[in-house]
Design an enzyme around this catalytic site. Structure first.
Site, PDB file in Angstrom:
ATOM      1  N   ASP A 444       0.846  -1.185   0.000  1.00  0.00           N
ATOM      2  CA  ASP A 444       0.000   0.000   0.000  1.00  0.00           C
ATOM      3  C   ASP A 444       0.888   1.244   0.000  1.00  0.00           C
ATOM      4  OD1 ASP A 444      -2.313   1.489   0.116  1.00  0.00           O
ATOM      5  OD2 ASP A 444      -2.670   1.168   2.251  1.00  0.00           O
ATOM      6  N   GLU A 447       2.559   5.095  -4.065  1.00  0.00           N
ATOM      7  CA  GLU A 447       2.486   6.043  -5.199  1.00  0.00           C
ATOM      8  C   GLU A 447       3.762   6.883  -5.401  1.00  0.00           C
ATOM      9  OE1 GLU A 447      -1.084   4.454  -4.019  1.00  0.00           O
ATOM     10  OE2 GLU A 447       0.072   5.843  -2.773  1.00  0.00           O
ATOM     11  N   ASP A 541      -9.235   3.587  -1.790  1.00  0.00           N
ATOM     12  CA  ASP A 541     -10.043   4.062  -0.662  1.00  0.00           C
ATOM     13  C   ASP A 541     -11.370   4.644  -1.152  1.00  0.00           C
ATOM     14  OD1 ASP A 541      -7.945   3.279   0.880  1.00  0.00           O
ATOM     15  OD2 ASP A 541      -7.174   5.294   1.258  1.00  0.00           O
TER      16      ASP A 541
END
Length: 885
Positions: A444, A447, A541
């Site tokens: 996770d 990015e 999300d």
């Protein structure tokens, strides 16, 4: 890269000379573009040298124009054309070959214009590159420079650039005309969109960012500069700009404009002509989707905010008590000590409690997955940090390790462009798995997410063109690593930013494979072109909102185009306050996502499906059907791995000639013929569903639901506990029985569900292996592939045959098909005589062998039970029915 060479005087024989008028759209501003000064061709390749026609005053603030460009074009296969434009005099950043392996461009330059037999020194107005075996035709137009890509068979122009090419150091712009009335575009992600088909006058920003997915029309976690264009009467092609820099893509309907802040213009065109052919050709280039382990198609449960091991035990017990299948238990960052990777919270998730819990999961045939974030805490007592420092594997800035901030506090980020970082990561995973033998890993925040806004240090941190990040052109450094950070080999974060998720996925996939020897399962939030080779993805999300429920279908279908078929959304919504009705409708839809996981955020209402009686009922029914369909879904995984075909598909993949399907995004197909039509609105009492031409049977009761010759919109009463699931006539589905785990389901006998088309035929496949070997259907793997076909003879006899294409998977010799259901028989009345033949011998009805005939929806269905047809052996089953006295 091949050595430049001169073309022979006979180059005109290799290139077709045409004089064609300009069809490109003009941008309408003061942009001078480039002229072609030399062209050369050799075989299936063409090269040209371009020179700036004049400066671009309107864009002067973006920097000086590059004076000389080189263009190389090649038909790399009969269905793939590459067009690459770069600086002729200086090397520029491109996606490295070791990240996406691909043929090097073939340069065949001339220093002077190609001429022969005393031709003039100026280049011809147009040149064409084509081969007999390809439907793609490339045409270069000389002064001003532009190019077109067209389809030989129809003359349709697929890509038609304007003469206003802009090429600066940190700003590249190219526009292509599109037929707004005929082109339907899909792709260009990652964004949450209101529709699957791209809307006109929209901007797609590609810069990976930690932006909540419940925001529509904003750049999210992945970068995929690829689109598919579908045009009547059903032909499709694909366009990829292979570039990892930030960009805005403006789609106006009549044109598409790329505004890129670095790199090169490296376009790939995929000829199709069917949608399935496009994804086949695309994944042949960027990499086939990774095979997923069989268990990963079971149901998953996660929550950010599970308090301790006792909480996890209670969840597992809750599923068991409610008799809802649960395959995989997940834990978010709660398990970590001070949010540090590869550690355990000693108070709530101690080894003494967590390890026995995981061992019990494994004894029950269940799995366990944990999260990892890329930020490594700089705590000087933290073993992972110490080993990372010793191996010098962290991202740099201004000569030292870049210091960011995320959940653990101050962190360094591994530089996965550094080969030592992948080795470091693999060792940390291996060490941790000695403690907790996780079955998969969830990566996770990659990015990369950062909780601070790095101050600009040089020009890379504030480029002259600001892409539309977060919808308001926010600085590219905001809440991520700075563009001026430096990777291994001197690569700037400015160029490589969008690659981090792909590189971490690759390192994690390889680490799990090396440590377990089994097929890895990796779930990554950030993705790039080719990520499907290593990872699954979820939509991020989202929120517990009805809009997010609807939009999840669009993102799921888009990632199927991107070569990431293992995709799903957080069922019941990650953030916000869910409701019983929303959660029930979401499990009815999510049960048919390729990746099905319930997940929620900390401090939100719990939403495990057993907490409401109505949701539990929906979960039992919907997941019960999912588990029955597992052999079919897993066979689709094999198809995805070998051809790139998505598991979940838009309707136009099977019905490209039906233009109505181009706009359908409230339904989807699993494979070629299983149609899912969910309830997507609060309080809905009906479902508006579109059925393409043919027969459609209900999977729950085998009744004929719709029989249409040209496609039909149907209003159906909303079911309380499930989505509508129909199977198309012409399909054969391999099924097994539902169970609490995939391991239990795999031990049950097979059923074949045969849905006859109007002509009395049907076909289907079954792929079998152990579900965990690294290869899936490869030369070093053991597997079985069986093809089924059914036909109706003129005397009404039904003949079902199996063809064993490959059979090295030993259990296929003992697994049996115990029941066959044949739907779509013409008579609604039960037959007077019902005879069954297996391999030519009549099977007498007895206590074990049963036959029955049922009529629903105007057609009949024959049920033949009590069989023991061995999956790994070819058979012929005949069903003869007579209706006369």
């Amino acid at each position: 890269m091949a050595t430049p060479r001169s073309a022979p005087a006979s180059c005109l024989l290799l290139l077709i000379l045409l004089a064609v008028g300009s069809l490109a759209v003009s941008r309408g501003d003061d942009c001078c573009g480039y002229n072609v000064v030399s062209v050369a061709g050799s075989g299936s390749a063409l090269s040209a040298r371009l020179e700036l026609a004049g400066e671009t005053p309107a864009l002067a603030e973006l920097g000086p124009d590059v004076q000389r460009l080189s263009l190389t074009t090649s038909l790399e296969t009969d269905t793939r054309l590459r067009v690459r434009i770069t600086d002729a005099d200086h090397p520029r950043w491109e996606v490295p070959q070791d990240i996406i392996p691909r043929p090097a461009p073939e340069d065949v330059y001339l220093d002077a214009p190609c001429s022969g037999n005393g031709a003039s020194s100026s280049p011809p107005r147009t040149r064409v590159l084509s081969t007999v075996g390809s439907d793609l035709v490339f045409t270069i137009h000389a002064s001003p420079f532009r190019f077109t890509v067209s389809r030989r068979s129809t003359g349709d122009v697929l890509f038609d650039t304007s003469p206003n090419l802009v090429f600066k150091d940190r700003y590249l712009e190219l526009t292509s005309a599109l037929p707004a009335d005929r082109a339907s575009l899909y792709g260009l992600g990652e964004q949450t969109k209101r529709t699957f088909r791209l809307r006109h006058n929209d901007t797609f920003t590609l810069w990976t960012a930690d932006i909540v997915a419940s925001n529509v029309d904003l750049n999210l976690y992945g970068s995929h500069p690829f689109y598919m264009d579908v045009r009547p009467p059903g032909t499709a092609h694909g366009v990829l700009l292979l570039n990892s820099n930030g960009m805005d893509v403006l789609y106006a309907g009549s044109y598409v404009t790329y505004k890129v802040i670095g790199g090169v213009l490296d376009f790939y065109f995929f000829a199709g002509p069917s949608p399935l052919a496009v994804v086949d050709q695309y994944t042949q280039l960027v990499g086939r989707p990774a095979p997923m382990p069989y268990w990963s198609f079971g149901f998953h449960q996660c929550r950010y905010g599970y308090e301790n091991v006792a909480d996890l035990k209670g969840v597992v017990a809750g599923y068991a008590k409610a008799k809802i299948p649960l395959e995989v238990m997940w834990t978010d960052i709660d398990y970590m000590n001070k949010f540090q990777d590869f550690t355990l919270n000693p108070a709530n998730f101690s080894f003494a409690e967590l390890r026995p819990f995981v061992d019990r999961l494994h004894q029950n045939g269940q799995k366990y997955v944990l999260i990892l974030d890329p930020g490594i805490s700089t705590d000087p007592t933290y073993g992972t940090f110490i080993r990372g420092m010793q191996q010098d594997i962290f991202l740099k800035r201004n000569g030292t390790n870049y210091l960011g901030k995320v959940f653990p506090g101050e962190v360094y980020f591994p530089d996965f462009m550094n080969p030592r970082a992948a080795e470091f990561w693999a060792n940390e995973i291996s060490l941790f798995r000695r403690t907790i033998p996780v079955d998969g890993l969830w990566i996770d925040m990659n990015e990369i997410a950062n909780f601070i806004n790095p101050e600009p240090m040089n020009a890379l941190d504030d480029p002259p063109y600001r892409i539309n990040s977060n919808g308001f052109h926010r600085p590219i450094n905001n809440l991520t690593t700075p563009a001026s950070a430096v990777h291994y080999g001197g690569v700037s974060e400015y160029d490589a930013h969008n690659l981090f998720g792909l590189l971490e996925s690759r390192a994690t996939n390889h680490a799990l494979l090396r440590d377990t020897g089994r097929r890895p399962f990796v779930l990554s939030r950030s993705t790039f072109v080719g990520s499907g080779r290593y990872t699954a993805h979820w939509t991020g999300d989202n929120a517990a909102k009805w809009d997010d429920l609807r939009y999840s279908i669009n993102t799921m279908l888009s990632f199927g185009l991107f070569g990431v078929p293992m995709i799903g959304a957080d069922i019941c919504g990650f953030g916000g306050v869910t409701t019983e009705e929303l959660c029930g409708r979401w499990i009815q839809l999510g049960a048919f996502y390729p990746f099905a996981r319930d997940h929620s955020a900390i401090d939100t209402v719990r939403r495990e499906p057993y907490l409401w009686a109505s949701v539990a009922a929906s979960a039992r029914k919907s997941l019960g059907l999912r588990y029955r369909l597992l052999p079919y879904i897993y066979t689709l995984m094999h198809e995805a791995h070998t051809t790139g075909a998505p598991i979940a598909r838009p309707l136009f993949f099977s019905y490209p000639e039906d233009v109505t399907t181009y706009g359908v995004d409230r339904q989807f197909l699993l494979g070629r013929g299983v149609l899912v039509s969910p309830v997507l609105e609060q309080g809905a009492t009906t479902v508006e569903a579109y059925f393409p031409a043919g027969r459609w049977f209900c999977l729950y009761d085998h009744s004929l639901a719709v029989d249409t010759r040209s496609g039909e919109r149907v209003t159906l009463p909303a079911l309380a506990d499930t989505a509508y699931v129909h199977v198309a006539g012409g399909s054969i589905l391999p099924l097994q029985q539902s169970a609490m785990t995939t391991a239990q389901a795999r031990r049950t006998p097979f059923h074949l569900l045969v849905a006859l088309a109007e002509d009395g035929t049907a076909a289907g496949d079954l792929f079998l292996d152990d579900g965990e070997s690294p290869e899936m259907g490869g030369t070093r793997s053991e597997f079985s592939l069986v093809k089924f076909s059914c036909a109706t003879w003129s005397d009404g006899m039904i003949r079902l045959r199996s063809q064993v294409v490959h059979n090295s998977y030993a259990p296929s010799r003992t697994l049996v098909i115990s029941k066959v259901v044949i739907m779509g028989l013409q008579s609604t009345e039960p037959p007077r005589n019902f005879a069954v033949y297996v391999n030519g011998a009549e099977v007498q009805a007895n206590r074990a062998v049963s036959t029955s005939y049922r009529s629903r929806g105007g057609l009949g269905a024959a049920h033949v039970g009590g069989q023991s047809l061995v999956v790994g052996e070819e058979f012929e089953l005949k069903v003869a029915m007579s209706y006369l006295a």
